[in-house]
Design an enzyme around this catalytic site. Sequence first.
Site, mmCIF file in Angstrom:
data_model
loop_
_atom_site.group_PDB
_atom_site.id
_atom_site.type_symbol
_atom_site.label_atom_id
_atom_site.label_comp_id
_atom_site.label_asym_id
_atom_site.label_seq_id
_atom_site.Cartn_x
_atom_site.Cartn_y
_atom_site.Cartn_z
ATOM 1 N N THR A 34 30.427 41.162 41.889
ATOM 2 C CA THR A 34 31.114 40.676 42.310
ATOM 3 C C THR A 34 31.827 41.673 42.534
ATOM 4 O O THR A 34 33.091 41.794 41.338
ATOM 5 C CB THR A 34 31.013 39.811 43.543
ATOM 6 O OG1 THR A 34 32.317 38.907 42.917
ATOM 7 C CG2 THR A 34 30.160 38.725 43.286
ATOM 8 N N ASP A 149 36.535 59.661 40.238
ATOM 9 C CA ASP A 149 37.215 58.139 39.323
ATOM 10 C C ASP A 149 35.942 57.860 38.062
ATOM 11 O O ASP A 149 35.653 56.636 38.175
ATOM 12 C CB ASP A 149 36.649 56.790 40.526
ATOM 13 C CG ASP A 149 37.084 55.461 40.013
ATOM 14 O OD1 ASP A 149 38.188 55.645 39.310
ATOM 15 O OD2 ASP A 149 36.513 54.588 40.614
#
Length: 770
Positions: A34, A149
């Site tokens: 998560t 990224d």
Amino acid sequence: MEHSGTRQDSGRGTVALNDEWRLPGFTELEQLGTGTFGRVVLARQDNTGHVVAIKYLFSRFAADPAYLGAFRQEALALHRVSSPHVVRLYEFFETPQGAAIVMEAINGVSLRSVLMAEGALEPEAALAVLKGSLLGLAAAHSVDVVHRDYKPANVLVADTGESKLVDFGTAVLAGERGPSVGTPAYMAPEQWAGGQATPATDVYAATCVFFQCVAGHRPYQAEDTEVLRTLHEHAPIPFGEAPEPVHEIVALGMAKDPSKRPADALTFVGELERVARAGYGEDWERKGWSRLAKATGVLAAMTPLALLGAGTAAAPGVAAAGTGAVAASTGGIAAGLKIAIGVVAATAAVVGSVVVFSDASTPPPQAPPTTQQAVALKVAMKTRTGTVPGTNIAFSGDYPEVTGTTDQAWLKRVNDALAAPIDEWNRKTGPGAAKLEPERGPYTLLTKADVRSQNERYLSVRYSHDLANKPHPTWSYGRATVTIDLKEGKALTPEELFAPGKLTDDGLRILTERIWPDKEQCGPANSYFPYRPLKAVDLTTERKVWLAFTPTAVEITVNMTDLGFSTACAVQDYSLPYDKVADLLNPDLVAGVTGGKPMKGTSPAPPAQGLTDVSVGALTLHLPPGWSVQSQGLEKVIVDSSCPDPKKYFNCKYFLVTDNTEQSAEQPPYRPGGFYRRSAGGRACNAAGRKDLRQEGDAVPTTSATAPVGGTTATYEEWTIQCVPRGQTGGSGEAQVTQRIWFLADSQIVVMDEWRTPGVEELLRTATVS
């Protein structure tokens, strides 16, 4: 990342994960992690059993247009990029209750986990990982997507021996300005200032990660973000801390000025290949993955996917642990299949409305289709290996497999027909090859399949048979074709390929005249090469002639040797536009292959009327009238329309196209980073007008760049090569040639031009790469 059943939600207290919306039609197997905005789970599709990864945007963010727009943009970026080195997106779902990205599940570990366990990698292993992920970046750059990224956590090392790029959550279109997002340890100087996002920005980050792999630490280290920014913008590049053979790679990729770095990832791959070969030998990549396997083996064996594959028989999409298969890559969704319409319909019934897309270039479906096959059918290439029954001869055969319908009888009928040429070749050739072993072996029977056209109605496939370690490297063997009527679910018979009453000796005589209007079937017609019209029996009994169908032409393959000609005549391929033979062919078939709707994501759009398709591997050229094609071993010779006699093309302008995955003793593969020498004896200097000289003198690269080919990007090089007398190697010569080389690294296609053939650039730009 948290892995418990609850999470802390600032200002809201503890929120149970069970309260989060779930995509109907899937059963969650394990939560993989998560984050601030969402969670990722491993899930099984209920109606197929295939295992996928699902990335959910938390419901509270799904109600915010900004967050939802960014999540949708990530899915769109993933869908724009198609590469085996990028995790595949299968579907994006957006409903009033939430949003979800359904994507490929990889049996592997992140590069971050590998570095945490190992500290540093051997240079060959680091180069292998970098190359794979750079190819993923190259695929993104070819469609103007910049990742922004690149970091160890976003590179997955799969147990199949490849690296894959993931997480396009911060991706933007090339040239866009955006906020200073990314991971500070790997951000390029221009990224800190919110400057334009360019492919060179990703090259910088990838080089930082490569440095970390070989040095055991990040190139610049600081706790304070502003200090880190200063280091990236002004500190010297620490290439001296990396092994000496890769100093150049680090210095090049981490240049402060983006214009001094390789322009994009594909250009960087070319530099990497050159440096890796010079420093670690020709087999550096094999050694790299071999060494990496030891580092990743234990970690990969403990992933949820590997454990699930080892212990869950009800998960057909997951390979058993240790097999080296990528999870969910053998069929169903993993073969690119659209999620079954039943799932979409069920979702709509529950939530009232649903947005689903599986192709960024088309709008979401507005209503359920009338048949399942219209949305579900998908073709994926498979390989069968084994031993020919009754012999010790090995075989390896490629064939297309159709999936996407629950009608098992239909599937068996179609897929048996598509695999039949492998069995026929094995049955015909295996016993004879076995008698020649071990004196002349070992042999392996080979079959390669090439999809010539596919749409919602027809699938036409051409097969080429071969023999590894064959007695003579120039010998060519049989062919076969299969054309499937997908509506009826059956292979068409030879009679069904022709118009009524045309599969006759008279009809084949007409076809013969159109294939060989000069009656030169294998050289000038004479007593040694008599003109022999084709007959109906040549297509129906002991097949010698095969037909395949493309969107623009019928392709005719003739086994001249079986027709009674010299073995030197071999197997010949011809292409006739439909306007020259439509009166002889089944009109419904011609209409279907030229006007049918392509299956989603599987076939290129048909070229403009009057063009002729020529395919080599993943590349299809659309040739204007007048251009012709000749075969030269493993090369296709594309002859300029000004050539007076294309069969004698050596003094005409032409260029070569070849599939670098195929090779023989006489035609070894092209070596990226070097000049084109796909001939064991060297190439003659035809383009310099000196057939008596060979291209074996000094070779100097003069240009290194990139060039567009069929919507993707190829490395482009020019080499000046000295022409010297036979037997001489190196040195200057009496003449020279200039080679222009385009190389598609992902699909291993090479294009070479020595004649400055007019129009080559345009032909490549308008080509199709599948």
